[in-house]
Design an enzyme around this catalytic site. Structure first.
Site, PDB file in Angstrom:
ATOM      1  CB  SER A 177      -1.020   9.560  24.338  1.00 47.49           C
ATOM      2  OG  SER A 177      -2.177   8.909  24.418  1.00 47.49           O
ATOM      3  CG  ASP A 227      -2.288   9.816  17.437  1.00 47.06           C
ATOM      4  OD1 ASP A 227      -3.042  10.839  16.877  1.00 47.06           O
ATOM      5  OD2 ASP A 227      -2.577   8.748  17.782  1.00 47.06           O
ATOM      6  CG  HIS A 266      -2.731   6.410  20.173  1.00 47.89           C
ATOM      7  ND1 HIS A 266      -2.574   7.737  20.140  1.00 47.89           N
ATOM      8  CD2 HIS A 266      -2.659   6.166  21.549  1.00 47.89           C
ATOM      9  CE1 HIS A 266      -2.368   8.412  21.273  1.00 47.89           C
ATOM     10  NE2 HIS A 266      -2.349   7.292  22.414  1.00 47.89           N
TER      11      HIS A 266
END
Lengths: 305, 305
Positions: free
Chosen positions: B133, B158, B233
């Site tokens: 992230s 991600d 996610h």
């Protein structure tokens, strides 16, 4: 000059200058079968590849006459569909433009020959589509959609898919996944460095996330990408009210606009020569030595497999 | 079986299963020189490459213990910096996290050896950085910035560069120009297909324009890209409050989370084996036959030059 002083010959490419062919611009009224057209064709007898060129939002098809003449003078027939500005504005947010431009493509085999100069024939086996700004996106959408014609190449001149990632009119061609466009033909993209910059409080016309970079990312190889770093979104237009409109509302380059038009024209010619005529030389030269172009291109990226 | 029935042997890769090495998790308190750490190290005597792993926003470094154990069990030392959650929240919008993680990198050569199991040595000539992230973006920023250590590879799980194209916290690493990141080391990116989708009215955590696809677009080759199409996610986190938090607020995959962790772990191992140990085999196999992975990877894109 002694042998030790010898330098390798500088690369050159003639595509950035007007070609040898005389060309003629032909304005065609709207008919029952299709919208209005602006055609630019060589006048010399011959059979020439065709490219459909889709104008940008709020710009008329005739505002690209210098660019289209440049390309046509190298042996291509340009067909630029265009309704009056009001119709163009009304269809900004719908599928109408895609459908009406697809109609033009379907109409061309039967309808185009009669509109061309005597003894000039369109080669309907060699067709490319391209466009500027929103028209660039429409060109990609045309290439993706099924038409009766085989489209062999697609190009975008500072193509734009919407106002932002979250505000994209139909057809929404992006998925934000690399190389996912359902398109298996060669792609060329010319971006502008200034098109993504706001002018004071006016949002940019080619914002990040929906501009040339995302077209590059979502296209499959072979892709040819050229960034006109120091130029703006409207700097390939003819002089005239539409150019002054973009100049007022967007950042524009400080360099010569004539050189930008030559650069865009030359890149399109090199790309179409390679993909429609199997003449690869100029495209290769530009890739190896971007400085042959009359303006700064940075980066130039060729992704061939 | 007759010759005509013979099928080629199915490709397999052991990277998706835990490796043969026992591993140990070590929580290290904050010190004057650096923030707190979670280290996962093989326990067997040896010298191992190191990877720094940066957690995502509002997720603690220990929430990735299964993933880090998977990678470490194949012969790597994982170092995951992490301050308490409150500090992490406070530094969401600034350079602080980049600076404090860079401090950890600079501290490692002198400080790390003493924290590892007996007779385990970090190989400071073989270092990778990665993260999930926002931590993925920080990893890229670390790789771009100058540190005293040579970083040999970077990966993002991600990765996310902000809330939207127009709302990106510092450091803003994107320029929205293809292949422009000032990074000349191999890059691997794992994206999730569901991370860019909103959950009811809650905006996505990995929005289009700032997620894995743009990291792919702006990285120079060699790039290795894997999209976990059917996962979300937070689907690589351990079970626990942080996973349930992401499950509440984001779309998550219907498939097994254990398989997603194995897939991410296996890809990271294959990438680090190739780039830090010159063992290319598994990375090649995954590229040629993505179905060797325990989850659907689509697309898998290798851009090597």
């Amino acid at each position: 000059m002694s042998v030790s002083d010898a330098k390798p010959a500088l690369a050159t490419s003639s595509v950035f200058e007007r070609g040898n062919l005389e060309v003629k611009g032909i304005k065609v009224e709207k008919s029952a079968e299709r919208k209005a057209l602006f055609i630019v064709s060589p006048t010399k007898d011959g059979k020439y590849p065709v490219f459909l060129f889709v104008h940008g939002c709020c710009v008329s098809n005739t505002a690209y006459s210098q660019l289209l003449q440049h390309v046509a003078s190298h042996g291509f027939i340009a067909v630029a569909p265009g309704d009056p500005l009001v119709s163009s504005l009304l269809c900004c947010c719908g599928d109408q433009e895609l459908d009406s431009d697809a109609n033009v493509l379907d109409w061309m085999p039967d309808g185009l020959p009669a509109l061309l100069p005597d003894n000039v024939t369109p080669d309907m086996t060699k067709i490319a589509v391209g466009g500027h700004s929103r028209g660039g996106k429409i060109a990609f959408a045309l290439a993706i959609s099924t038409t009766n014609l085989k489209i062999s190449a697609v190009f975008g001149v500072d193509p734009v898919a919407g106002g932002s990632v979250d505000n994209r009119p139909q057809p929404k061609i992006f998925s934000y996944i690399p190389r996912c466009l359902d398109l298996n033909i060669p792609v060329a993209i010319i971006g502008t460095g200034l098109g993504s910059q706001a002018k004071c409080i006016i949002p940019p016309f080619a914002p990040c996330g929906v501009n040339h970079a995302e077209f590059f990312n979502e296209s499959k190889p072979p892709i040819y990408y050229f960034l006109a770093k120091d130029y703006g979104h409207g700097d390939m237009l003819d002089d005239g009210i539409e150019y002054w409109f973009t100049k007022l509302l967007t950042k524009h380059g400080q360099g010569s606009k004539e050189l930008m038009i030559k650069a865009c024209g030359g890149i399109i010619v090199a790309f179409l020569n390679a993909k429609l005529k199997d003449e690869e030389e100029d495209l290769r030269i530009i890739g190896e030595e971007p400085s042959v172009a009359p303006i700064k291109l940075d980066p130039v990226l060729y992704v061939e497999n």
